[in-house]
Design an enzyme around this catalytic site. Structure first.
Site, PDB file in Angstrom:
ATOM      1  N   TYR A 133       0.845  -1.069   0.183  1.00  9.34           N
ATOM      2  CA  TYR A 133       0.023  -0.139   0.053  1.00  9.34           C
ATOM      3  C   TYR A 133       0.816   1.263  -0.143  1.00  9.34           C
ATOM      4  O   TYR A 133       1.494   1.564   0.914  1.00  9.34           O
ATOM      5  CB  TYR A 133      -1.006   0.008   1.252  1.00  9.34           C
ATOM      6  N   LYS A 161      -1.962  -1.578  -3.449  1.00  5.92           N
ATOM      7  CA  LYS A 161      -2.770  -0.527  -3.808  1.00  5.92           C
ATOM      8  C   LYS A 161      -2.049   0.646  -3.829  1.00  5.92           C
ATOM      9  O   LYS A 161      -1.201   1.136  -3.058  1.00  5.92           O
ATOM     10  CB  LYS A 161      -3.566  -0.305  -2.458  1.00  5.92           C
TER      11      LYS A 161
END
Length: 292
Positions: A133, A161
């Protein structure tokens, strides 16, 4: 493969900041009914930074139990301490999560080599699918595409992400990893274009309040129906923008309270949405079809 509309779920609280389990159950049912493809629990939007370890585990456990295998549950387990991230990831696996989402270490600003070693260590320590992320606007730490490419070959690291909102960054990552490495958007405003480039879904704040629309948008984008996906995106844009009128998750928690889905609770140092922002957000909710 975990793909599609993945809601970055809020953690409901009462006005004193105590976790509200009944509202959490109501929200999970809402997403199961409205077509959300996966739930991301205790991430940034879930106020992971102000949950203690026991609360963190209990939120994951309750969501996993209620979902009962119908859709994947991804647990936020990132930390700026590698040892703590291993512990959180182990706890999430034991609680039944299908995968974990690990934010880059914040505040201590590791080098790219430090990032590689941090995520590699966690992946080697805990046998569960792990999603990187990258959100430098919140962490002051930017993981570069070359580092993502190196990590994409490490066992258990299955995707990223990418929340910079920079489509060129997404293109660079997609060009540097194999086709089975999952690239997700973490930015509602640019998610449709990232998916049309080959991304596999959107980890979404907006999906908290517009789950059906976000589910339809992601499905259209991933089957290559750009016209439908962009039309839904245009309708959601007022909401995408206004949900960040103050720091996330302040606006989205207010919006869910306005919809009658949870009480008016948030934990310090975050505070309830300022009154001047109420009407702009209410209007955006109407424009996007969330309120009538």
């Amino acid at each position: 493969m975990i793909a599609g509309s993945m809601v970055a779920l809020v953690t409901p609280m009462d006005a004193q900041g105590r976790l509200d389990w009944d509202s959490l159950s109501k929200l999970v049912d809402f997403h199961l009914q409205e077509g959300t493809h996966a739930i991301v629990a205790v991430g940034t939007t879930g106020e992971s930074a102000t949950l203690d370890v026991n609360e963190h585990i209990e939120v994951i456990r309750r969501v996993v139990t209620q979902v009962a295998g119908r859709i994947p549950v991804i647990a936020g387990t990132g930390a700026n301490s590698t040892r703590e991230a291993v512990e959180l990831t182990t706890n999430a696996k034991n609680a039944g999560a299908d995968a974990c989402l690990l934010v880059t270490p914040y505040y201590n600003k590791p080098t790219q080599e430090g990032l590689f070693q941090h995520f590699s260590h966690i992946a080697n320590a805990v046998d569960i699918p792990q999603i990187l992320y990258n959100v430098p606007g919140r962490t002051a730490c930017d993981m570069l595409p070359e580092t993502v490419a190196r990590l994409s070959t490490v066992k258990n690291i299955v995707g990223i992400k990418e929340a910079t909102g920079n489509l060129q960054r997404a293109k660079d990552i997609l060009a540097s990893v194999s086709s089975d490495f999952l690239v997700y958007s973490g930015d509602d405003a640019t998610a449709v274009e990232l998916m049309l480039l080959g991304g596999k879904g959107n980890i979404s704040v907006t999906a908290n309040v517009a789950p059906r629309a976000m589910s339809d948008l992601c499905a259209a984008a991933m089957r290559g129906d750009a016209q439908t996906a962009r039309a839904i995106h245009e309708k959601l844009m007022p909401l995408n923008n206004t949900l960040f009128i103050e720091s996330n998750p302040i606006p989205v928690k207010w919006a869910l309270h306005e919809m009658g889905l949870m009480p008016d609770g948030i934990r310090l140092p975050l505070t309830w949405l300022s009154e001047a922002c109420h009407e702009p957000l209410r209007q955006a909710m109407r424009q996007s079809g969330v309120l009538v």
